[in-house]
Design a protein around this motif. Sequence first.
Motif, PDB file in Angstrom:
ATOM      1  N   GLY A 197      22.359  55.423  69.442  1.00  0.00           N
ATOM      2  CA  GLY A 197      23.141  56.022  70.511  1.00  0.00           C
ATOM      3  C   GLY A 197      23.014  57.537  70.486  1.00  0.00           C
ATOM      4  O   GLY A 197      22.062  58.092  69.927  1.00  0.00           O
ATOM      5  N   THR A 198      23.980  58.218  71.049  1.00  0.00           N
ATOM      6  CA  THR A 198      23.937  59.676  71.170  1.00  0.00           C
ATOM      7  C   THR A 198      24.736  60.344  70.065  1.00  0.00           C
ATOM      8  O   THR A 198      25.930  60.050  69.901  1.00  0.00           O
ATOM      9  CB  THR A 198      24.502  60.119  72.532  1.00  0.00           C
ATOM     10  N   PRO A 199      24.126  61.251  69.283  1.00  0.00           N
ATOM     11  CA  PRO A 199      24.887  61.988  68.269  1.00  0.00           C
ATOM     12  C   PRO A 199      26.049  62.754  68.905  1.00  0.00           C
ATOM     13  O   PRO A 199      25.911  63.312  69.992  1.00  0.00           O
ATOM     14  CB  PRO A 199      23.848  62.948  67.683  1.00  0.00           C
ATOM     15  N   ASN A 200      27.190  62.762  68.222  1.00  0.00           N
ATOM     16  CA  ASN A 200      28.349  63.498  68.728  1.00  0.00           C
ATOM     17  C   ASN A 200      29.237  63.908  67.556  1.00  0.00           C
ATOM     18  O   ASN A 200      29.117  63.367  66.460  1.00  0.00           O
ATOM     19  CB  ASN A 200      29.142  62.668  69.736  1.00  0.00           C
ATOM     20  N   ASN A 201      30.121  64.841  67.793  1.00  0.00           N
ATOM     21  CA  ASN A 201      30.883  65.442  66.691  1.00  0.00           C
ATOM     22  C   ASN A 201      32.157  64.694  66.334  1.00  0.00           C
ATOM     23  O   ASN A 201      32.956  65.187  65.540  1.00  0.00           O
ATOM     24  CB  ASN A 201      31.217  66.907  67.007  1.00  0.00           C
ATOM     25  N   ASP A 202      32.364  63.490  66.892  1.00  0.00           N
ATOM     26  CA  ASP A 202      33.595  62.767  66.566  1.00  0.00           C
ATOM     27  C   ASP A 202      33.341  61.267  66.366  1.00  0.00           C
ATOM     28  O   ASP A 202      34.215  60.451  66.609  1.00  0.00           O
ATOM     29  CB  ASP A 202      34.635  62.977  67.675  1.00  0.00           C
ATOM     30  N   PHE A 203      32.140  60.922  65.903  1.00  0.00           N
ATOM     31  CA  PHE A 203      31.807  59.502  65.741  1.00  0.00           C
ATOM     32  C   PHE A 203      32.299  58.931  64.409  1.00  0.00           C
ATOM     33  O   PHE A 203      32.518  57.727  64.281  1.00  0.00           O
ATOM     34  CB  PHE A 203      30.293  59.289  65.838  1.00  0.00           C
ATOM     35  N   LEU A 204      32.479  59.803  63.397  1.00  0.00           N
ATOM     36  CA  LEU A 204      32.749  59.322  62.049  1.00  0.00           C
ATOM     37  C   LEU A 204      34.251  59.076  61.886  1.00  0.00           C
ATOM     38  O   LEU A 204      34.982  59.927  61.409  1.00  0.00           O
ATOM     39  CB  LEU A 204      32.232  60.331  61.013  1.00  0.00           C
ATOM     40  N   LYS A 205      34.683  57.881  62.272  1.00  0.00           N
ATOM     41  CA  LYS A 205      36.115  57.575  62.328  1.00  0.00           C
ATOM     42  C   LYS A 205      36.624  56.803  61.115  1.00  0.00           C
ATOM     43  O   LYS A 205      37.821  56.814  60.846  1.00  0.00           O
ATOM     44  CB  LYS A 205      36.410  56.750  63.585  1.00  0.00           C
ATOM     45  N   THR A 206      35.750  56.103  60.400  1.00  0.00           N
ATOM     46  CA  THR A 206      36.219  55.192  59.355  1.00  0.00           C
ATOM     47  C   THR A 206      35.586  55.503  58.007  1.00  0.00           C
ATOM     48  O   THR A 206      34.488  56.056  57.929  1.00  0.00           O
ATOM     49  CB  THR A 206      35.894  53.730  59.714  1.00  0.00           C
ATOM     50  N   GLU A 207      36.274  55.107  56.948  1.00  0.00           N
ATOM     51  CA  GLU A 207      35.727  55.248  55.597  1.00  0.00           C
ATOM     52  C   GLU A 207      34.477  54.403  55.418  1.00  0.00           C
ATOM     53  O   GLU A 207      33.578  54.769  54.668  1.00  0.00           O
ATOM     54  CB  GLU A 207      36.779  54.845  54.570  1.00  0.00           C
ATOM     55  N   ALA A 208      34.413  53.269  56.110  1.00  0.00           N
ATOM     56  CA  ALA A 208      33.245  52.395  56.002  1.00  0.00           C
ATOM     57  C   ALA A 208      31.988  53.114  56.492  1.00  0.00           C
ATOM     58  O   ALA A 208      30.905  52.981  55.890  1.00  0.00           O
ATOM     59  CB  ALA A 208      33.467  51.111  56.799  1.00  0.00           C
ATOM     60  N   LEU A 209      32.119  53.893  57.567  1.00  0.00           N
ATOM     61  CA  LEU A 209      30.968  54.643  58.076  1.00  0.00           C
ATOM     62  C   LEU A 209      30.532  55.725  57.093  1.00  0.00           C
ATOM     63  O   LEU A 209      29.344  56.014  56.956  1.00  0.00           O
ATOM     64  CB  LEU A 209      31.310  55.277  59.425  1.00  0.00           C
ATOM     65  N   LEU A 210      31.486  56.329  56.401  1.00  0.00           N
ATOM     66  CA  LEU A 210      31.145  57.339  55.403  1.00  0.00           C
ATOM     67  C   LEU A 210      30.441  56.692  54.215  1.00  0.00           C
ATOM     68  O   LEU A 210      29.498  57.260  53.655  1.00  0.00           O
ATOM     69  CB  LEU A 210      32.404  58.078  54.945  1.00  0.00           C
ATOM     70  N   SER A 211      30.883  55.512  53.835  1.00  0.00           N
ATOM     71  CA  SER A 211      30.223  54.763  52.767  1.00  0.00           C
ATOM     72  C   SER A 211      28.804  54.380  53.169  1.00  0.00           C
ATOM     73  O   SER A 211      27.863  54.495  52.366  1.00  0.00           O
ATOM     74  CB  SER A 211      31.039  53.511  52.435  1.00  0.00           C
ATOM     75  N   ASP A 212      28.618  53.948  54.416  1.00  0.00           N
ATOM     76  CA  ASP A 212      27.276  53.635  54.925  1.00  0.00           C
ATOM     77  C   ASP A 212      26.384  54.872  54.895  1.00  0.00           C
ATOM     78  O   ASP A 212      25.187  54.785  54.607  1.00  0.00           O
ATOM     79  CB  ASP A 212      27.351  53.107  56.358  1.00  0.00           C
ATOM     80  N   PHE A 213      26.978  56.028  55.195  1.00  0.00           N
ATOM     81  CA  PHE A 213      26.225  57.281  55.172  1.00  0.00           C
ATOM     82  C   PHE A 213      25.703  57.561  53.772  1.00  0.00           C
ATOM     83  O   PHE A 213      24.543  57.952  53.598  1.00  0.00           O
ATOM     84  CB  PHE A 213      27.109  58.438  55.649  1.00  0.00           C
ATOM     85  N   ARG A 214      26.533  57.376  52.768  1.00  0.00           N
ATOM     86  CA  ARG A 214      26.095  57.616  51.387  1.00  0.00           C
ATOM     87  C   ARG A 214      24.904  56.725  51.031  1.00  0.00           C
ATOM     88  O   ARG A 214      23.942  57.185  50.399  1.00  0.00           O
ATOM     89  CB  ARG A 214      27.253  57.371  50.418  1.00  0.00           C
ATOM     90  N   ARG A 215      24.971  55.469  51.404  1.00  0.00           N
ATOM     91  CA  ARG A 215      23.861  54.556  51.106  1.00  0.00           C
ATOM     92  C   ARG A 215      22.586  54.969  51.845  1.00  0.00           C
ATOM     93  O   ARG A 215      21.491  54.900  51.284  1.00  0.00           O
ATOM     94  CB  ARG A 215      24.249  53.129  51.485  1.00  0.00           C
TER      95      ARG A 215
END
Length: 224
Positions: free
Chosen positions: A143-161
């Motif tokens: 999708g389109t990068p945006n400055n407010d997509f990172l809403k959940t801890e799960a997404l931050l965990s996915d980012f680390r992986r």
Amino acid sequence: PASDNAIELRMKNVPFTDDTDTYWVIEEANLCEQFKLQIKPRLMQGNTDHYSVFALAPQPLLIKLGVLLNDLNDVKVYQKHREPSTWKWQSMISNDIEYVLNEPANKTKIPVLVFSLSATVTHDRIQKALGKNTSIWEITICGTPNNDFLKTEALLSDFRRTVRNAFNKIKFHHGCTELHVFPAMPVSASVELGRVWMPKVDMPMIIYDANKLKNDFYKTITIE
């Protein structure tokens, strides 16, 4: 909280602006010194089991903070959301966002890692800073990068992986040379990028920052 007052690592009334090399030298040195004075003693005493991190700063300094926090086992990093305006992680939303690692066709040139998360970083901006002899790896979202997509801890965990996987792949193809990093991402992701990086395992990172007075990206600090 262990105390009514948060631990502040910032430097007040800095006389330099972030388009100068002096700014980055002073800010990085102050961050390291404040961490040593305010966090290290607590680690030595062993009387603090958990750290909650609320970070706002230029992205290179957030990445450096993450590197310093690397040794702390129990750290929870928060994200400042715009809608709704809160630091609280959201839960009741659909988690249909996925990270994508785009690999370069030619993996023999200068290695570059771009984070197109809060905004899209085009390749011409990278080449303006480093020239065309670059192998550009990119972490972005579907999708389109945006400055407010990172809403959940799960997404931050996915980012680390995703970052861990990218570091391993880039090192496999490029060896232990320096990795040039161009970040456009949320504050919590910047901190976690630093935490994921391992000093004795991963490639040294040269961190760039976008600055209008410098006519786009320019080199700020090196992490090694």
